[in-house]
Design a protein around this motif. Sequence first.
Motif, PDB file in Angstrom:
ATOM      1  N   VAL A   1      75.341  90.947  31.787  1.00 58.90           N
ATOM      2  CA  VAL A   1      76.565  90.230  31.324  1.00 58.90           C
ATOM      3  C   VAL A   1      76.504  90.029  29.933  1.00 58.90           C
ATOM      4  CG1 VAL A   1      77.525  87.697  31.335  1.00 58.90           C
ATOM      5  CG2 VAL A   1      75.943  88.714  33.168  1.00 58.90           C
ATOM      6  N   VAL A   2      77.801  90.533  29.273  1.00 58.58           N
ATOM      7  CA  VAL A   2      78.095  90.553  27.816  1.00 58.58           C
ATOM      8  C   VAL A   2      79.027  89.510  27.583  1.00 58.58           C
ATOM      9  CG1 VAL A   2      78.766  91.828  25.877  1.00 58.58           C
ATOM     10  CG2 VAL A   2      77.634  93.059  27.913  1.00 58.58           C
ATOM     11  N   LEU A   3      78.783  88.579  26.872  1.00 55.71           N
ATOM     12  CA  LEU A   3      79.374  87.209  26.564  1.00 55.71           C
ATOM     13  C   LEU A   3      79.908  87.257  24.925  1.00 55.71           C
ATOM     14  CD1 LEU A   3      76.701  86.249  27.884  1.00 55.71           C
ATOM     15  CD2 LEU A   3      78.078  84.335  28.468  1.00 55.71           C
ATOM     16  N   ALA A   4      81.067  86.747  24.860  1.00 52.27           N
ATOM     17  CA  ALA A   4      81.511  86.482  23.384  1.00 52.27           C
ATOM     18  C   ALA A   4      82.314  85.385  23.271  1.00 52.27           C
ATOM     19  CB  ALA A   4      82.572  87.808  23.189  1.00 52.27           C
ATOM     20  N   LYS A   5      82.076  84.555  22.606  1.00 51.54           N
ATOM     21  CA  LYS A   5      82.646  83.050  22.167  1.00 51.54           C
ATOM     22  C   LYS A   5      83.194  83.264  20.941  1.00 51.54           C
ATOM     23  CE  LYS A   5      82.648  78.508  21.703  1.00 51.54           C
ATOM     24  NZ  LYS A   5      83.164  78.343  20.368  1.00 51.54           N
ATOM     25  N   PRO A   6      84.748  83.244  20.998  1.00 52.97           N
ATOM     26  CA  PRO A   6      85.486  83.086  19.641  1.00 52.97           C
ATOM     27  C   PRO A   6      85.228  82.023  18.765  1.00 52.97           C
ATOM     28  CG  PRO A   6      86.882  82.774  21.592  1.00 52.97           C
ATOM     29  CD  PRO A   6      85.388  82.891  22.198  1.00 52.97           C
ATOM     30  N   PRO A   7      85.267  81.822  17.473  1.00 49.88           N
ATOM     31  CA  PRO A   7      85.163  80.523  16.894  1.00 49.88           C
ATOM     32  C   PRO A   7      86.235  79.573  17.163  1.00 49.88           C
ATOM     33  CG  PRO A   7      86.217  82.132  15.629  1.00 49.88           C
ATOM     34  CD  PRO A   7      85.949  82.804  16.747  1.00 49.88           C
ATOM     35  N   LEU A   8      86.298  78.933  18.349  1.00 55.29           N
ATOM     36  CA  LEU A   8      87.085  78.205  19.002  1.00 55.29           C
ATOM     37  C   LEU A   8      86.544  77.161  19.802  1.00 55.29           C
ATOM     38  CD1 LEU A   8      90.138  80.491  19.848  1.00 55.29           C
ATOM     39  CD2 LEU A   8      90.017  78.648  17.842  1.00 55.29           C
ATOM     40  N   GLY A   9      86.838  75.785  20.022  1.00 54.47           N
ATOM     41  CA  GLY A   9      86.092  74.868  20.914  1.00 54.47           C
ATOM     42  C   GLY A   9      87.249  74.270  21.616  1.00 54.47           C
ATOM     43  N   VAL A  10      87.158  74.192  22.914  1.00 51.43           N
ATOM     44  CA  VAL A  10      88.166  73.582  23.803  1.00 51.43           C
ATOM     45  C   VAL A  10      87.707  72.323  24.418  1.00 51.43           C
ATOM     46  CG1 VAL A  10      89.191  75.770  24.095  1.00 51.43           C
ATOM     47  CG2 VAL A  10      87.538  74.731  25.759  1.00 51.43           C
ATOM     48  N   SER A  11      88.793  71.495  24.651  1.00 50.10           N
ATOM     49  CA  SER A  11      88.454  70.022  25.165  1.00 50.10           C
ATOM     50  C   SER A  11      88.563  70.465  26.667  1.00 50.10           C
ATOM     51  CB  SER A  11      89.259  69.000  24.684  1.00 50.10           C
ATOM     52  OG  SER A  11      89.258  67.762  25.531  1.00 50.10           O
ATOM     53  N   THR A  12      87.601  70.408  27.694  1.00 51.25           N
ATOM     54  CA  THR A  12      87.606  70.349  29.070  1.00 51.25           C
ATOM     55  C   THR A  12      88.932  69.606  29.643  1.00 51.25           C
ATOM     56  OG1 THR A  12      85.499  71.236  29.357  1.00 51.25           O
ATOM     57  CG2 THR A  12      86.650  70.406  31.231  1.00 51.25           C
ATOM     58  N   LYS A  13      88.786  68.143  29.315  1.00 52.38           N
ATOM     59  CA  LYS A  13      89.722  67.409  29.664  1.00 52.38           C
ATOM     60  C   LYS A  13      91.175  67.813  29.202  1.00 52.38           C
ATOM     61  CE  LYS A  13      91.105  62.357  28.948  1.00 52.38           C
ATOM     62  NZ  LYS A  13      90.663  61.149  28.547  1.00 52.38           N
ATOM     63  N   THR A  14      91.304  68.124  28.183  1.00 52.02           N
ATOM     64  CA  THR A  14      92.852  68.506  27.481  1.00 52.02           C
ATOM     65  C   THR A  14      93.376  69.723  28.629  1.00 52.02           C
ATOM     66  OG1 THR A  14      92.290  68.176  25.382  1.00 52.02           O
ATOM     67  CG2 THR A  14      94.032  69.632  25.664  1.00 52.02           C
ATOM     68  N   ILE A  15      92.383  71.028  28.798  1.00 53.35           N
ATOM     69  CA  ILE A  15      92.837  71.860  29.833  1.00 53.35           C
ATOM     70  C   ILE A  15      92.969  71.405  31.181  1.00 53.35           C
ATOM     71  CG2 ILE A  15      92.053  74.025  30.801  1.00 53.35           C
ATOM     72  CD1 ILE A  15      92.440  74.194  27.704  1.00 53.35           C
ATOM     73  N   TYR A  16      92.520  70.461  31.587  1.00 53.81           N
ATOM     74  CA  TYR A  16      92.812  70.100  33.079  1.00 53.81           C
ATOM     75  C   TYR A  16      93.907  69.373  32.911  1.00 53.81           C
ATOM     76  CZ  TYR A  16      88.458  71.547  35.754  1.00 53.81           C
ATOM     77  OH  TYR A  16      87.633  72.144  36.306  1.00 53.81           O
ATOM     78  N   GLN A  17      94.386  68.509  31.748  1.00 56.25           N
ATOM     79  CA  GLN A  17      95.482  67.625  31.786  1.00 56.25           C
ATOM     80  C   GLN A  17      96.732  68.871  31.670  1.00 56.25           C
ATOM     81  OE1 GLN A  17      94.536  65.293  28.187  1.00 56.25           O
ATOM     82  NE2 GLN A  17      93.806  63.667  29.684  1.00 56.25           N
ATOM     83  N   SER A  18      96.568  70.019  31.387  1.00 58.44           N
ATOM     84  CA  SER A  18      97.556  70.926  31.086  1.00 58.44           C
ATOM     85  C   SER A  18      97.888  71.678  32.361  1.00 58.44           C
ATOM     86  CB  SER A  18      97.323  72.034  29.762  1.00 58.44           C
ATOM     87  OG  SER A  18      97.062  71.041  28.807  1.00 58.44           O
ATOM     88  N   LEU A  19      96.810  71.662  33.238  1.00 61.90           N
ATOM     89  CA  LEU A  19      97.052  72.663  34.349  1.00 61.90           C
ATOM     90  C   LEU A  19      98.273  71.746  35.424  1.00 61.90           C
ATOM     91  CD1 LEU A  19      95.821  74.932  36.282  1.00 61.90           C
ATOM     92  CD2 LEU A  19      94.198  72.970  37.051  1.00 61.90           C
ATOM     93  N   GLU A  20      98.988  72.682  35.876  1.00 61.32           N
ATOM     94  CA  GLU A  20      99.820  72.602  36.962  1.00 61.32           C
ATOM     95  C   GLU A  20      99.357  73.177  38.282  1.00 61.32           C
ATOM     96  OE1 GLU A  20     104.061  72.497  35.847  1.00 61.32           O
ATOM     97  OE2 GLU A  20     103.648  73.355  33.987  1.00 61.32           O
ATOM     98  N   VAL A  21      98.535  72.633  39.191  1.00 55.69           N
ATOM     99  CA  VAL A  21      97.813  73.052  40.156  1.00 55.69           C
ATOM    100  C   VAL A  21      98.668  73.891  41.251  1.00 55.69           C
ATOM    101  CG1 VAL A  21      96.370  72.753  42.147  1.00 55.69           C
ATOM    102  CG2 VAL A  21      96.118  71.136  40.176  1.00 55.69           C
ATOM    103  N   GLU A  22      99.947  73.248  41.444  1.00 59.09           N
ATOM    104  CA  GLU A  22     100.842  73.830  42.341  1.00 59.09           C
ATOM    105  C   GLU A  22     101.418  75.214  42.097  1.00 59.09           C
ATOM    106  OE1 GLU A  22     101.256  71.033  41.070  1.00 59.09           O
ATOM    107  OE2 GLU A  22     100.840  69.601  42.482  1.00 59.09           O
TER     108      GLU A  22
END
Length: 289
Positions: free
Chosen positions: A166-187
Amino acid sequence: MYIMEKAPAKINLSLDVLHKREDGFHEVEMVMTTIDLADRIELELLQEDRIILEAESRYVPNDERNLAYLAAKKMKEHFALEEGVHITLKKYVPVAAGLAGGSSDAAAVLRGMARLFDLRTTPEELAEIGSEIGSDVSFCVHGGTAFATGRGEKIKEIPAPPPCWVVLAKPPLGVSTKTIYQSLEVEKAYHPDTQAMIKAIEQGDYEGMCRYIGNTLEAVTVQQYPEVAQLKEHMLQAGADASLMSGSGTTVFSLVEQDVKAKRIYNHLKGFCEEVYMVRLLGTKEKLD
């Protein structure tokens, strides 16, 4: 008395969001597995009734904002522990990366305090306590590979995936899990075939595992952070067998069967990203201390 625990990171081979629940959380189906990238937790018994957390990283707090501290507090309350604990947290897993680093730290504290105080408990009871801390903590208590449902706290063990790099790369960014879920349109969202992923893993089908890899949250995060898509493209162009964002991001990982190819991808990514790791897929419920 002194105890040491390993807190391995996890990746999502499949992450599907089904719908939003009445309690405000989202109903999910996920396949999660551990990788050989881990924090180290050291616990020492204190005679006085207090919790001391020393995190050897300027990016993580030393109080109740840290899930490891919260786990210690939950254990003291649940088991009516009168003595305290000194926790030293050595961070190697990237922070705010979609790798459950904080959740795994909390799980390691739960396991470590059970040993430190010689408590008559079970992994299931610790996982139940962990579910009060965060959705991924229950899985991290057990480790290995699992099919997770509910908000992520209902765990069903499945076999380890076929071995690979497994090769992983983490860009210099942090995200809020809550914000991502709030932006999701499940349908309107993409939904991976989680059952096909489980079947591929059970059959030891590496190509099938690569084929059915998927994450409902990826498109949402990519829209806000195009760097995630760029990292995926770099990995695939460099020869990755499969590539995906883990959790809500922003870490992107690739699965690679051949070590020579994995090293090539690792070296290629070092030119674009500072935090790059090349590790083995664990996937088994090994002894974590």
